[in-house]
Design a protein around this motif. Sequence first.
Motif, PDB file in Angstrom:
ATOM      1  N   LEU A  41      -7.526  -1.062   0.703  1.00  0.00           N
ATOM      2  CA  LEU A  41      -7.157  -0.051  -0.529  1.00  0.00           C
ATOM      3  C   LEU A  41      -6.359  -0.678  -1.628  1.00  0.00           C
ATOM      4  O   LEU A  41      -6.915  -0.672  -3.003  1.00  0.00           O
ATOM      5  CB  LEU A  41      -6.517   1.187  -0.177  1.00  0.00           C
ATOM      6  N   SER A  49      -3.162   6.832   1.951  1.00  0.00           N
ATOM      7  CA  SER A  49      -2.206   5.553   2.513  1.00  0.00           C
ATOM      8  C   SER A  49      -0.997   5.970   2.523  1.00  0.00           C
ATOM      9  O   SER A  49      -0.129   5.473   3.653  1.00  0.00           O
ATOM     10  CB  SER A  49      -2.778   4.367   1.522  1.00  0.00           C
ATOM     11  N   THR A  62       1.945   6.162   5.738  1.00  0.00           N
ATOM     12  CA  THR A  62       3.014   5.284   5.875  1.00  0.00           C
ATOM     13  C   THR A  62       4.455   6.105   5.960  1.00  0.00           C
ATOM     14  O   THR A  62       5.326   5.770   6.592  1.00  0.00           O
ATOM     15  CB  THR A  62       3.095   4.132   4.884  1.00  0.00           C
ATOM     16  N   ALA A 109       0.793  -1.214  -0.044  1.00  0.00           N
ATOM     17  CA  ALA A 109      -0.117   0.071   0.080  1.00  0.00           C
ATOM     18  C   ALA A 109       0.851   1.240   0.056  1.00  0.00           C
ATOM     19  O   ALA A 109       0.593   2.324  -0.609  1.00  0.00           O
ATOM     20  CB  ALA A 109      -1.011   0.052   1.215  1.00  0.00           C
ATOM     21  N   LEU A 146      -5.491  -0.046   4.751  1.00  0.00           N
ATOM     22  CA  LEU A 146      -4.656  -0.052   3.603  1.00  0.00           C
ATOM     23  C   LEU A 146      -4.571  -1.312   3.135  1.00  0.00           C
ATOM     24  O   LEU A 146      -4.585  -1.231   1.734  1.00  0.00           O
ATOM     25  CB  LEU A 146      -3.386   0.113   4.106  1.00  0.00           C
TER      26      LEU A 146
END
Length: 421
Positions: A166, A303, A307, A33, A163
């Motif tokens: 997604l 996303s 991260t 992701a 995530l």
Amino acid sequence: MKEKIKEETQHCQGKKGFLAKLKQIGPGALVAAAFIGPGTVTTATICGASFGYTLLWAMLFSIIATMVLQEMSSRLGVVTRKGIGEALRNQFDSPTLKWMSIILVISAIGIGCAAYETGNILGGALGLETITGISGNIWGPVMGIIAFLFLWTGSYNIIEKILVGLVGVMSVTFILTAIIIRPDIGAILKGFFAPTIPKGGLMLAVSLIGTTVVPYNLFLHASAVQERWNSAEELSKSRLDTLLSIGLGGAISSAIIITAAATFKDTGIVPNNAGEMAIQLEPLLGTWAKWFFGIGLFAAGFSSSVTSPLAAAYATVEALGWKNDFKSTKFKLIWGIVLIVGIIGSGLGKSPVTIILFAQAANGILLPIIALFLMILMNNEDRLGEYANSKFQNLLGWIVTAVAFGLGIKSLYSVLQKLIG
């Protein structure tokens, strides 16, 4: 009759076993992701539109390299219960070497994450701009604030589940589109297995690698696996997670290049905004393509905007010997700084596509530095014992590092030539 019942029972158990394995997917999906962000969508689209299927080999190399390096990173985390930053801090006896490596890694990750964060936020904002017509430079700071609130909850499980979802939605859409458009299979195979760098394609090849083999993901993965697995006996689960998730991510990225090549290559159009990029999804989604692409780009940007600061925080606190905890003040301070840099950068009015491509190229140049440090760590038998790199793993690792060094140097030379010119 008994044999039939036995076969059906075994079949059901096999399905349950496979589903049980799928449930183990987590940290690897977090990595996938993270690299399936606006940078991947934008860079892969421009690669396909500009050079057709020619640069698919760079994507294939990127996926193999990602699997090799991320497997090492996750193995380090599962076996030693340490992240890369902490392991590196304990690697060298010489204080000079120790601090030089720490400063270099923190600088590289800091620069990479900050550049990525601006691109992530702007990419997501570009998706919202496509849907609403409101400038991405307004949406950017709004996205950054939402990401801030999301990270402030400090819940890894919530982040992971969202995530994973997604990545799943994006994979289905792009892969189905790549099948529906019926691309030239012969040209695709040639693109994958006959490496060439067309004139003007070097920076895009490096950008494609930089958007897939993301240096900060190595730090993120080594720390994230510790939340899921507790001992070396669970390494097989970690490997399955890594291979499946990154393989899926590679399929998505390749599908984007293929759909863009089939849609734009013969038209002479190189899309420079989300509305134009969305055209490649029209064979599957028709008039809904613009809406779906806009939402997908926002999701990818969001996303990745979560991260990237997270990885920077992991790398920094581990390298400096601080407490590695979602809720600690120092951990929040690090990801907060990266996020603020991204928010400020997103509001400056610069071209999102230009910033995104720059971030990918910068990561492509930084990658060999981080890969070299990872290779040093993975050959420490005192720490890893029987789980240190084998000769075959070293061979793969050094090949990946050498190719990354070569492309990084060529890319840096190309950039310097342009600056001097």
